[in-house]
Write a protein that holds these residues in place. Sequence first.
Motif, PDB file in Angstrom:
ATOM      1  N   GLN A 183     -10.077  13.578 -13.734  1.00 12.08           N
ATOM      2  CA  GLN A 183      -9.983  11.728 -13.494  1.00 12.08           C
ATOM      3  C   GLN A 183      -8.991  11.729 -14.700  1.00 12.08           C
ATOM      4  OE1 GLN A 183     -11.448  10.345 -11.575  1.00 12.08           O
ATOM      5  NE2 GLN A 183     -11.008  11.735 -10.027  1.00 12.08           N
ATOM      6  N   GLU A 235       7.885  -7.857  -9.856  1.00  9.05           N
ATOM      7  CA  GLU A 235       8.104  -6.965  -9.822  1.00  9.05           C
ATOM      8  C   GLU A 235       6.710  -6.052 -11.025  1.00  9.05           C
ATOM      9  OE1 GLU A 235       9.713  -4.173  -7.916  1.00  9.05           O
ATOM     10  OE2 GLU A 235       9.061  -2.871  -9.346  1.00  9.05           O
ATOM     11  N   ALA A 236       6.765  -4.865 -10.545  1.00  6.40           N
ATOM     12  CA  ALA A 236       5.200  -3.712 -10.661  1.00  6.40           C
ATOM     13  C   ALA A 236       6.451  -3.288 -11.875  1.00  6.40           C
ATOM     14  CB  ALA A 236       5.397  -2.700 -10.143  1.00  6.40           C
ATOM     15  N   THR A 238     -13.731  -4.022 -10.630  1.00  4.65           N
ATOM     16  CA  THR A 238     -13.514  -2.391  -9.498  1.00  4.65           C
ATOM     17  C   THR A 238     -14.426  -2.031  -8.595  1.00  4.65           C
ATOM     18  OG1 THR A 238     -11.499  -2.291 -11.511  1.00  4.65           O
ATOM     19  CG2 THR A 238     -12.102  -0.316  -9.978  1.00  4.65           C
ATOM     20  N   TYR A 277     -16.948   2.678 -16.656  1.00  4.84           N
ATOM     21  CA  TYR A 277     -15.110   1.739 -15.479  1.00  4.84           C
ATOM     22  C   TYR A 277     -15.759   1.944 -14.077  1.00  4.84           C
ATOM     23  CZ  TYR A 277     -11.060  -0.513 -14.581  1.00  4.84           C
ATOM     24  OH  TYR A 277      -9.966  -1.249 -13.017  1.00  4.84           O
ATOM     25  N   ARG A 278     -15.932   3.564 -13.692  1.00  6.30           N
ATOM     26  CA  ARG A 278     -15.525   3.262 -12.642  1.00  6.30           C
ATOM     27  C   ARG A 278     -16.870   4.332 -12.194  1.00  6.30           C
ATOM     28  NH1 ARG A 278     -10.804   5.166 -12.716  1.00  6.30           N
ATOM     29  NH2 ARG A 278      -8.627   3.352 -12.375  1.00  6.30           N
ATOM     30  N   ARG A 331       1.663   8.491 -15.994  1.00  7.01           N
ATOM     31  CA  ARG A 331       1.944   7.269 -16.153  1.00  7.01           C
ATOM     32  C   ARG A 331       1.185   5.990 -15.496  1.00  7.01           C
ATOM     33  NH1 ARG A 331       7.757   6.521 -14.201  1.00  7.01           N
ATOM     34  NH2 ARG A 331       7.225   7.039 -12.594  1.00  7.01           N
ATOM     35  N   ARG A 332       1.169   5.215 -15.780  1.00 13.17           N
ATOM     36  CA  ARG A 332      -0.155   4.037 -14.969  1.00 13.17           C
ATOM     37  C   ARG A 332       0.964   2.721 -14.878  1.00 13.17           C
ATOM     38  NH1 ARG A 332      -5.033   2.945 -13.650  1.00 13.17           N
ATOM     39  NH2 ARG A 332      -5.193   0.162 -13.295  1.00 13.17           N
ATOM     40  N   ILE A 333       0.810   2.165 -13.276  1.00 14.29           N
ATOM     41  CA  ILE A 333       2.186   0.973 -13.037  1.00 14.29           C
ATOM     42  C   ILE A 333       0.961   0.032 -12.705  1.00 14.29           C
ATOM     43  CG2 ILE A 333       3.302   0.248 -11.380  1.00 14.29           C
ATOM     44  CD1 ILE A 333       3.620   3.657 -10.609  1.00 14.29           C
ATOM     45  N   TYR A 334       1.669  -1.106 -13.033  1.00 16.21           N
ATOM     46  CA  TYR A 334       0.952  -2.588 -13.448  1.00 16.21           C
ATOM     47  C   TYR A 334       1.416  -3.681 -12.783  1.00 16.21           C
ATOM     48  CZ  TYR A 334      -1.339  -0.345 -17.235  1.00 16.21           C
ATOM     49  OH  TYR A 334      -1.938   0.605 -18.409  1.00 16.21           O
ATOM     50  N   TYR A 335       0.758  -4.358 -11.819  1.00 16.31           N
ATOM     51  CA  TYR A 335       1.825  -5.558 -11.295  1.00 16.31           C
ATOM     52  C   TYR A 335       1.542  -6.483 -12.148  1.00 16.31           C
ATOM     53  CZ  TYR A 335       3.227  -8.766  -8.134  1.00 16.31           C
ATOM     54  OH  TYR A 335       3.763 -10.207  -7.315  1.00 16.31           O
ATOM     55  N   GLN A 339       2.090 -10.235 -12.640  1.00 14.20           N
ATOM     56  CA  GLN A 339       1.578 -11.344 -12.294  1.00 14.20           C
ATOM     57  C   GLN A 339       2.283 -12.237 -12.165  1.00 14.20           C
ATOM     58  OE1 GLN A 339      -0.540 -12.141  -9.478  1.00 14.20           O
ATOM     59  NE2 GLN A 339      -2.080 -10.553  -9.658  1.00 14.20           N
TER      60      GLN A 339
END
Lengths: 372, 867
Positions: free
Chosen positions: B135, B151-152, B120, B784-785, B141-145, B147
Amino acid sequence: MARTAIGCEPLVGSLTPSKKREYRVTNKLQEGKRPLYAVVFNFIDSRYFNVFATVGGNRVTVYQCLEGGVIAALQSYVDEDKEESFYTVSWACNVDGIPFLVAGGINGIIRVIDVSNEKLHKSFVGHGDSINEIRTQPLKPSLVVSASKDESVRLWNVQTGICILIFAGAGGHRNEVLSVDFHPSDIYRIASCGMDNTVKIWSMKEFWTYVEKSFTWTDLPSKFPTKYVQFPVFIASVHSNYVDCNRWLGDFILSKVKLSVDNEIVLWEPKMKEQSPGEGTADILQKYPVPECDIWFIKFSCDFHYNAAAIGNREGKIFVWELQSSPPVLIARLSHAQSKSPIRQTAMSYDGSTILSCCEDGAIWRWDAIPT
Amino acid sequence: MVSRASDSSSKSRQSNDGLGNLTYKLNQLKKQVQAERVVSVKDKIEKNRKKIENDISQLLSTTSRKSVIFAMDNGFGNMPLCKYSGFPQGLGDRDYVNSHEVVLSTSSKLSHVQKIPPYTTWIFLDKNQRMAEDQSVVGRRRIYYDQHGSEALVCSDSEEDIIEPEEEKHEFSDGEDRILWTVFEEHGLGEEVINAVSQFIGIATSEVQDRYSTLKEKYDGKNLKEFEDAGHERGIALEKSLSAALDSFDNLFCRRCLLFDCRLHGCSQTLINPSEKQPYWSEYEDDRKPCSNHCYLQAFSLSLSLSAAVQDTVEGSAGNISSIITNTEGTLLHCNAEVPGAHSDIMAGERCNSKRVLPVTSEAVDSSEVAIGNENTDTSMQSLGKRKALELNDSVKVFDEIEESLNKKQKKLLPLDVLTASSDGIPRPDTKSGHHVGAINDNELQMTSKNTIKKSVSAKVVSHNNIEHNIMDGAKDVNKEPEMKQSFSKGELPEGVLCSSEWKPIEKELYLKGVEIFGRNSCLIARNLLSGLKTCMEVSTYMRDSSSSMPHKSVAPSSFLEETVKVDTDYAEQEMPARPRLLRRRGRARKLKYSWKSAGHPSIWKRIADGKNQSCKQYTPCGCQSMCGKQCPCLHNGTCCEKYCGCSKSCKNRFRGCHCAKSQCRSRQCPCFAAGRECDPDVCRNCWVSCGDGSLGEPPKRGDGQCGNMRLLLRQQQRILLAKSDVAGWGAFLKNSVSKNDYLGEYTGELISHREADKRGKIYDRANSSFLFDLNDQYVLDAYRKGDKLKFANHSSNPNCFAKVMLVAGDHRVGIFAKEHIEASEELFYDYRYGPDQAPAWARKPEGSKREDSSVSQGRAKKHQSH
């Protein structure tokens, strides 16, 4: 999201087609079985307005739309890596006007193809994860931006292969970036959106010297002093769910937002707050509903003049919206008994008379407006 | 507002119709507002359409200007690979479509390119940062995709913690404001009316009332507010009082990192004043050298020759004037020779002035005098701008210029009003001339006394003026007297009297601070606190005057001075409380943004810190006065008091540093080392920082060798390289070889709370990469970031490095050290030290290779693992 305040209501378009223009299927191609994620007309060079490209799997294909529904296949490219799955493609060109195709996907490598000699021009390695969208700066078509799962947006010079700017960091996206677009006239401005539910507007005005430097750079591209743009000029968290496509419409922004079942394209005006730069509010002006479009990664497209936008849905239907009427008018709803597969992206031709759709099942449909 | 007439007519009726009418009215208003909204949207879109048309025509021109001819006529390829015929007429909904299978015989290969391991995008940090509040992922909410599906997925953490929807304040739209305003203006603020409105808009009554009062304020006091805003925008100016200026300083300046807007400790830290003050920095006045040309010591030496000159002038021998001037000039030049390189602007200006008098006396033309007056201001301005650049050569040049301009300007008489305009704010001539006499008398009285240095300087100036007067008298130009004088006083050495009246409140407060810091040492005060504002001489005069105005030292005769000072202080007192309010408000806003008062999270850290690996305690300076008692937060928290605490140096809870002489603090014999701390040159006796060979006056060498336990502080790190790991993903590599226990670098990142870390940990676990690192009882580091290359060092159960949390100047930091000799370009590994049950599958030790898990020294750090 909270209820809209009185006096801020958006104008919502009606789903009854005006039948201003009618489209009929004039061709259908089947490009293997792998899903096609992108189809795009060349709007960079007026001689090739009828040329389009598709990507799907590890393949990039170039076609031409001819009279009478005829489609000619012109070129085809295959990535040696079978694992590659291209998600996006964009037309660009070098400073001499030689047309390029820029494609990217799951591998995170941007492929720049010189279509005049059918050779790979360059490959850009740098993104840490898959690439979700690539767009070309229409005023300077050697510049492209890419939106990636690695939470960054990057600006590249396809001529010299330089990564000029990285839009990420303290004020950057907090999840995958799904879409990005250049402002049509403000050359410094881009808008990006993604899984973190926000739309961010970035300005590269202060970094423009680097953009210019990238054209004259003769050393190795990796030695270029790539800069991080950490703070956008505007952040709008107007949406309560992910935003998977956004485009500028003049100074306004069209963004496609996921709702529970239906999705909608929202036209909104970014309003900066004077006191606190970066913070902003969005004044939602109009809404263009798109029924049965609740899956991820469905993008809309506009004609060259931004008169209309076409978007497919999960059921294989296409909605063509008149963008600049108020309230919005649905021009047509395209459907065919055999078109059942989700449409990932559409492409509208220069004048909007041809609409192409590429589907999950690997089909390309061509629709032409019927002369009235 | 629309249709005011009908509104007022309905007003008369409303008392009868009551609420029914009110609802009707509300609905009417709403419709009106909405109708206007539709119109405004249409307008906007129409305007935008015009803009788009413009943009498009521009774009079109860029697409058509390409006139490149490349190999093919047909555009792409000489021949299309294949043509697929379509249905020219188009097909209906139900018509069967025969699709063409695209099978292309030739396709170009895109040659293989090596992929890089996923990551990342991250930002390099050379220093830890505390997480900014926006931050946080807690409650989001966290959205994941996924694989595998198309659909997410939405992952909300609502199961565990109730997302408290922050009682967000309703943002009133313009339309709502209008409804509110119109209704209340017409129907009054009755309870029924308020209820009806709040119901109509759908918000609490209190908010409606609040909004109404804000609106009222806005409409009534619009101008006032604007004025206030304008004042708010200004930066720290000299008009502000010191406390106002210090307010933002206190809020924004980090006293631990010595920088503004510190990202580690945040804004609005509790201000801790040390209970014991350092003694004044006092030097003996006798062996002090003059600090500049405007040092009061300098003036002292001048006064002798000047006083003679003054007397001569008073006697009024016109023939002598020129010689006196040359005298003074000589002295001045002499002074310059004494303090070379310290030419100050005013000095140079003065020199010019005294030179300039010469031509005047020889020529004695009225008009030229005006020109001089003008020239004076000019040159002094010039010299101000050039500051110290004016050297001897320059002044000669200026002299030439003057001569030239004299010749030229004989015709161009400068209008009087320009001169007067340039001398605004200077006391009226009569007061002044009255004071003149006084000053001269004073001068005569005090000539013998050595204390009156400054006074004689002012007398010197007066003497200059007197010279002028004499000349002018001779030239029968009485009218110009004040102008000449003013122009002089503006450009010339400021007189004591004039200056003291120009002391701004902030300068006075700075002066008082200076006395607090340096004692009554005008050189140091002027140089350190008032540089560019006041000269040493002025400070010294002010010092004398202000002390003489104190009751126990009232010897000085100058009542005029006393008065002005007093008036000024009164003025300052009135000013002070009014201004800081605004500033303080600004400070508070910052506090919200960077609020770092994270309450402890005992339940969570206990889980992590159980067992014998006791986690470090976060240090927060205490504000205790003198000795720390039971109430001391440090003592309570179990940390030592540090140099940032308010308590005295002899506080029993203080960490006293080490006295190591030869060991270079590299072993556990050093108390600092043993306590997991770096040495601190402020605290330890023999630990010093070398920054040269001594020629620059740095502190003398105190120990035998340089302390080896300040490596994080001094950033004595190795070059780390980032490359594809031999094991998995990315890896950190070493550029040069190192020996055992060498310091490699710091593991930097965002400081987040344990609660935040648990939330993020869950997100990272999905991505199967975590950069969390337990720091202490309050914080976890997340790279992480934001972080540095060492975040990519991989885990190994048989590592060549180890991580250690060190306390460096009150902050915990993670250092990575070599566990053994490491060759150049070797990959770095360290043991993430996950607890036995916490480790992810890949980090578990292979069976049978049980190393002494328990015997590892407890100071070693471990990676954070969420639960």
